[in-house]
Scaffold this active site. Structure first.
Site, PDB file in Angstrom:
ATOM      1  N   CYS A  78       0.847  -1.189   0.000  1.00  0.00           N
ATOM      2  CA  CYS A  78       0.000   0.000   0.000  1.00  0.00           C
ATOM      3  C   CYS A  78       0.878   1.231   0.000  1.00  0.00           C
ATOM      4  CB  CYS A  78      -0.886  -0.022   1.245  1.00  0.00           C
ATOM      5  SG  CYS A  78      -1.969   1.396   1.402  1.00  0.00           S
ATOM      6  N   HIS A 117      -9.909   1.329   3.359  1.00  0.00           N
ATOM      7  CA  HIS A 117      -9.401   2.646   3.782  1.00  0.00           C
ATOM      8  C   HIS A 117     -10.541   3.520   4.329  1.00  0.00           C
ATOM      9  CE1 HIS A 117      -5.193   2.579   2.729  1.00  0.00           C
ATOM     10  NE2 HIS A 117      -5.427   2.180   1.493  1.00  0.00           N
ATOM     11  N   HIS A 139      -9.608  -3.433  -1.038  1.00  0.00           N
ATOM     12  CA  HIS A 139      -8.484  -2.735  -0.405  1.00  0.00           C
ATOM     13  C   HIS A 139      -8.818  -1.251  -0.224  1.00  0.00           C
ATOM     14  CE1 HIS A 139      -4.066  -2.012   0.331  1.00  0.00           C
ATOM     15  NE2 HIS A 139      -4.455  -0.804  -0.012  1.00  0.00           N
ATOM     16  N   GLU A 140      -9.339  -0.630  -1.299  1.00  0.00           N
ATOM     17  CA  GLU A 140      -9.652   0.810  -1.218  1.00  0.00           C
ATOM     18  C   GLU A 140     -10.807   1.055  -0.250  1.00  0.00           C
ATOM     19  OE1 GLU A 140      -7.500   2.688  -2.249  1.00  0.00           O
ATOM     20  OE2 GLU A 140      -6.472   1.325  -3.609  1.00  0.00           O
TER      21      GLU A 140
END
Lengths: 186, 168
Positions: free
Chosen positions: B98, B144, B140-141
Site C-alpha cells: 500500500c 481505507h 483494499h480501497e
C-alpha cells in the site's frame, strides 16, 4: 578535527530449546541498554527457537558491551549466542523490482535436495530471500518439504525457471512448482 | 488541485472511519478529480481512497484496466461514492502492499467475487459484480474508508504449510 564515531549495527543470533519467555528475556536486555531492534526473524525449528536480530544503538556502542550484557541472559536460558559487527555501508534497504516467486519442492526424503535445487538457482542468478525446509511424513516414508522465496533477475521468468528445474524434478523424483507472489501495491 | 501527496501511516486520518457523502456538490467533484489525478500520478497505482489524501469521506477511485492482473477483467475507471459491498463469495490470498504503508507487504485474504453498489460522481446509482484482481483492489480501497489497513488483515507470516505443526 575529530571524526564522528561510526554507528555500528550488530547481527545477533540466539538459538536454544523453545519455551515461553525467550524473546522477552532478550528484548529486556536490549531495551535496558537503549538498543534498537531493526529487522528480526525468529522462528521455531524442531523445538528449538532461533532468533536473528539486527541490533543498533543511537550512540556508539561496543560489541563487547553488548556481548557482556547478553551472554549471562543467554547462558541462563541455555541458549547459544553469536554476534557479528555490521558497518554502516553494509546496512542496505531491500528494494527490488524483480518478480518474486515461491518455489515449492517436495518428495521422498533423500540427500541433496536443498543443494541440487539451490545450485541451479544460483547458476541463474536467482536470489533466495527466504527458505524453509521441514521433514514431515512417517519414519517409514519421510517426506522433505522445501519452500523458498526468490527474486528473479532481469530476463528470467517463472516459466523459464520451471523449465530449468524440470530435469531435476525427474532426476530426484520430486515435485517442483513455481508460483508468482510479487506483491501488488494499492 | 491536482495530484495530492499520499499520506503515510501513522497519519491519524488513515485510521479514521470516514463519513458518508451527504450531497454530491462541487467539493465532491473536486475531490474525485484529486483522487483521479493522484492515482494517475502514482506509478502503477490502481486505486486511491479519500483518506489517503487527507479527506475523511467515503469516496474512492479504482482502475485496474492498465494493470497486468486486471487488464482482461475490469469495469474500467470506477469513481465510487459511499460504496457498499452487498454480496461476496470466494476467497483468495494476495500479497498486498500500500502506498500509505511503504516498504512492507503481507498476505491478505479477500473475497474473489463481490457485488458493490455505489453512487457515481454524476449522482446516479450503480451496482456492479467485480471479480478477481478488480474485486481485491475495490476491497483494499474500501477498507481505507473504514480506517482499515492491509496490516490489519495479514493472515500469514510464514509459509502456510508450516503453520499447523504438531510434535508428538
Amino acid at each position: 578535527m575529530t571524526q564522528q564515531p561510526e554507528i555500528l549495527h550488530y547481527a545477533v543470533s540466539v538459538v536454544g530449546k523453545d519455551r515461553p519467555g525467550i524473546v522477552a528475556g532478550i528484548a529486556e536486555v536490549l531495551f535496558r541498554l537503549g538498543c534498537n531492534l531493526a529487522d528480526t526473524s525468529c522462528t521455531m525449528l524442531a523445538g528449538e527457537f532461533a532468533m536473528i536480530l539486527i541490533v543498533s544503538h543511537p550512540r556508539p556502542f561496543s560489541k563487547s558491551r553488548l556481548l557482556d550484557e547478553l551472554k549471562p541472559v543467554c547462558d541462563g536460558m541455555g541458549m547459544s549466542l553469536a554476534m557479528r559487527t555490521l558497518h554502516a555501508d553494509e546496512i542496505t534497504r531491500q528494494e527490488t523490482d524483480d518478480e518474486i516467486c515461491i518455489i515449492s519442492v517436495y518428495g521422498a526424503d533423500q540427500p541433496g535436495i536443498v543443494y541440487r535445487v539451490t545450485r541451479e538457482l544460483a547458476g541463474r542468478g536467482v536470489n533466495i530471500m527466504d527458505l524453509n525446509t521441514k521433514l514431515i511424513g512417517s519414519d517409514e516414508e519421510p517426506v522433505y518439504v522445501m519452500m523458498l522465496e526468490a527474486a528473479l533477475p532481469d530476463g528470467e521468468t517463472p516459466e523459464g525457471l520451471e523449465k530449468l528445474l524440470e530435469n531435476l524434478k525427474k532426476e530426484l523424483n520430486v515435485e517442483i512448482g513455481v508460483r508468482v507472489v510479487t506483491p501488488v501495491s494499492f | 488541485m491536482p495530484n495530492q501527496p499520499i499520506l503515510r501511516y501513522p497519519h491519524p486520518v488513515l485510521k479514521k472511519v470516514c463519513n458518508p457523502v451527504e450531497t454530491i456538490d462541487a467539493d465532491i467533484h473536486l475531490l474525485v478529480v484529486d483522487l483521479l489525478d493522484t492515482m494517475r500520478a502514482g506509478p502503477g497505482s490502481v486505486g486511491v481512497a479519500a483518506p489517503q489524501i487527507g479527506v475523511v469521506l467515503r469516496v474512492c477511485v479504482v482502475d485496474v484496466s492498465k494493470n497486468r492482473h486486471g487488464k482482461d477483467n475490469n469495469h474500467g475507471l470506477l469513481c465510487m461514492i459511499n460504496p457498499e459491498i452487498t454480496a461476496h463469495a470466494g476467497a483468495a490470498i494476495t500479497r498486498e502492499g500500500c502506498m500509505s504503508v511503504p516498504d512492507y507487504t503481507g498476505d491478505v485474504e479477500r473475497a474473489t467475487e463481490i457485488t458493490v453498489k455505489f453512487i457515481e460522481s454524476d449522482g446516479s446509482r450503480r451496482e456492479i459484480n467485480a471479480s478477481g484482481f478488480e474485486a481485491i483492489a475495490i476491497q483494499h480501497e474500501m477498507d481505507h474508508l473504514d480506517g482499515i489497513l492491509f496490516l490489519d488483515r495479514i493472515i500469514s507470516i510464514k509459509t502456510g504449510l508450516f503453520r499447523r505443526k504438531s510434535y508428538q
